[in-house]
Enzyme design. Sequence first.
Site, mmCIF file in Angstrom:
data_model
loop_
_atom_site.group_PDB
_atom_site.id
_atom_site.type_symbol
_atom_site.label_atom_id
_atom_site.label_comp_id
_atom_site.label_asym_id
_atom_site.label_seq_id
_atom_site.Cartn_x
_atom_site.Cartn_y
_atom_site.Cartn_z
ATOM 1 N N SER A 248 1.711 -1.810 4.464
ATOM 2 C CA SER A 248 1.457 -3.199 4.858
ATOM 3 C C SER A 248 2.556 -3.729 5.770
ATOM 4 O O SER A 248 3.647 -3.171 5.848
ATOM 5 C CB SER A 248 1.354 -4.149 3.668
ATOM 6 O OG SER A 248 0.413 -3.692 2.728
ATOM 7 N N ASP A 320 10.378 5.318 -5.222
ATOM 8 C CA ASP A 320 10.027 6.521 -5.981
ATOM 9 C C ASP A 320 9.945 6.150 -7.459
ATOM 10 O O ASP A 320 10.963 5.918 -8.103
ATOM 11 C CB ASP A 320 11.092 7.595 -5.752
ATOM 12 C CG ASP A 320 10.703 8.937 -6.361
ATOM 13 O OD1 ASP A 320 9.654 9.009 -7.029
ATOM 14 O OD2 ASP A 320 11.455 9.908 -6.173
ATOM 15 N N ASP A 323 8.391 11.098 -11.132
ATOM 16 C CA ASP A 323 9.184 12.326 -11.062
ATOM 17 C C ASP A 323 8.414 13.446 -11.759
ATOM 18 O O ASP A 323 7.673 13.210 -12.722
ATOM 19 C CB ASP A 323 10.540 12.148 -11.755
ATOM 20 C CG ASP A 323 11.414 11.115 -11.058
ATOM 21 O OD1 ASP A 323 11.387 11.060 -9.822
ATOM 22 O OD2 ASP A 323 12.107 10.357 -11.765
#
Length: 796
Positions: A248, A320, A323
């Site tokens: 975006s 992030d 994992d």
Amino acid sequence: MRIFKKIAIIVIVLLAISIISGWMYYNSLKPDYSGSVSLTNIDNETSVYFDDFGIPHIYADNQQDAMTALGYVHAQDRLWQMELMRRISPGRLSEIFGKDMLKNDQFFVSLGVEEASKIAIEKLDKNGEVYKMAIAYLSGVNQFIENGPTPIEFNLIGIEKEQYKLKDVYNILGYMSFSFAMAHKTDPLLSIVKEKLGPHYLKELNIEIDPNTTLIKNSKQDLENFSALVSNVNDILNTSPIPPFIGSNSWVVSAKKTATGNVLFANDPHIGYSQPSVWFEAHIVTPDYEMYGYHIAGVPFPLLGHNRDYAWGVTMFENDDIDFYKEENHPTDANQYKTPNGFSTYKSVSKTIKVKDAEDVIIDVKSSRHGPIMNNVVDEISQTSPIAMSWIYTQFDGQVLDALYTISRATKMADVKKGASMIHAPGLNIMYGDAKGNVAWWASGKLYKHKPHVNTKFILDGASGEDDPIEYLDFSKNPMAENPEWNYVYSANNQPDTIANILYPGYYLPEDRAKRIVETLEPKNDWTKDEMGVMINDVTSSIAPSNIKEFTSIIDINSFSEKEQKAINLLNQWDGSNTPEKVAPTIYNKWIYLYLKNTFEDELGEKLFTQLLETHLMKRVVADHLKRDASIWWDNVTTSDNKETKTAILSKSLTETVSMLENQLGDEINDWNWGKVHTLEHEHPLGSVAALKDYFNVGPFPMKGAREVIDNRGYLYDNSGLYKITAGPSTRRIIDFSDIENSISILPTGQSGNPFSEHYKDQAEMYNKGEFRKMKLNKEEIINSSTKLIILPKDE
């Protein structure tokens, strides 16, 4: 003759009956934008005005009545979309589409979204406003399900309508949290590259954050297994009937940089294209509340919105929050795995997936302390190395619904900040501006730290505990900016600048859009709404011309053929703009693809190279790598008698570009227009059936825009030479606090998901041209341009 006459009359009568029946059926399926309807859970008469684009403006005496009305009108325009949305996370797509969706269902039931939804609902205050308003919305949805017409998709597929439950709302939010999914595409692949080629090849892929690119400024190893996981996730996201959230743009300019002395707000979330489009707009007015909001199907509170006092929007943070851990099984007991404190037993849950026209499929979902074991849901992964997925969304209590309520009922800037702090996944940039002159940006999401040796871009060691997170950070350490001295905030999914001496790991986009936004915003201090409208439609790349310059500065142009020289000259003269009539974008995109292919595929192999093309990583590589005269990647390892150079690879790519475009588009280079190869079709799930395509799909259209320009378009690079657009601006909104009643927006197709509605695709042409329509707030104007649906209280 009389017999033939009677037969003719019978045929005419039957034909007339068929036409009348068809006409009646057609009209029975259209949404009711006028008249009256009686609903339970409504205390007082409520008026719904549908404006000239089918957007409901709900005027009610209290918020509960308004939410019930919202649920009803949302369902009558978007029930089919709601049905798809609620089926993804619990693995119920195969139930209606058959075995083609089995892989999707197996994957999603393993993620634990349903379990997270159950826990969140159990902890929800049943006496609180969040619960009451959500239940009122569901009441409206369910009353349409009970009494409204059945959407044609249900009849064509042959499924029954079902009542909506609160768990459906949470499951939809869980899917929204997952859909970014870039970790699944990137981490396993980088582990493969590391094992296959070594660290020297990885170094030039820019895995580490480059502090010299445009940053958002704060004011505060099993190769087969890993490749199978990536292939599986790519297949799932590419075949899903509901589009993913991908990125975006947003920028908010303070009063000091506008011509009127009032804040200007812009936002265009980038989401996969589909039909119906993502957002359902609704304007609610009660004595104590007003909001013009953008809703996703099945969720009662808006993800984007504004009123006369403030506005907010979102972009993807791209942090992030997933994992992968390689677990170590017990040497003699496959039901146990190694932990820092000895061996533990996997948790196991049996789940049943119903498959249309086939037997039920039962899968066992195993989980370690890190999360679900992906081997059990990806057939191609061998069973020798368990891979667990640790996802922040299922690690903490879900508060996304509470957060959306808090943000959409804010009375001051601090309330929106509080709402942002409640979202632990997905990572979102919450963009903010208000009538008092404030501008702000908060990166929401639960951030965490590892020990210094851990690189979360690779598969981690699950057995030792050394690769586990060591600290979950307080929201105060998230990237953010509140009324910064440079007088604007923005996000283009690029890397945020450091805060508390930390650059947080993520899957950030290259600086292209960010650089263009900053270069455009910075010099001007008299911005207007109209200028913002031009900017949000900007199709010019700040990076492409410099990439071309890197190539043309090292070549001998006389070594190329006449047509190749003409192509090079067109690139040299190009200003980086991507409009349908331009030829340079066609040449540039083909050249970039072939440069990547000729540079990276020999080392990676076709499969791995194709998978890497679908990651943000390869977008980030281009500009930096083209500047490298010496690179380990330039040499083609499949040729033993010579060592290729940068000049050789880039020149070969240009020669191949011209040859392939000649074969594809003809001899005349001036006919290689961008609009011929860069097209957009809004695809309905039933549009894949040839006989239904023209009725349900919208398009295709030749389109402006390109990868990583402000008017951003997502498409894959492959050998076809076609750039079928898969994602882009899901809306463009510009909110002007100097003239709030004339703020503007647009949707890609239309407000309604009902193909019989006049608002199914009535905005498509405007959207393609970069035009806008009003987001109306003035009641008199609304009434004068609307039809009226009266909702009356019904005795229970």
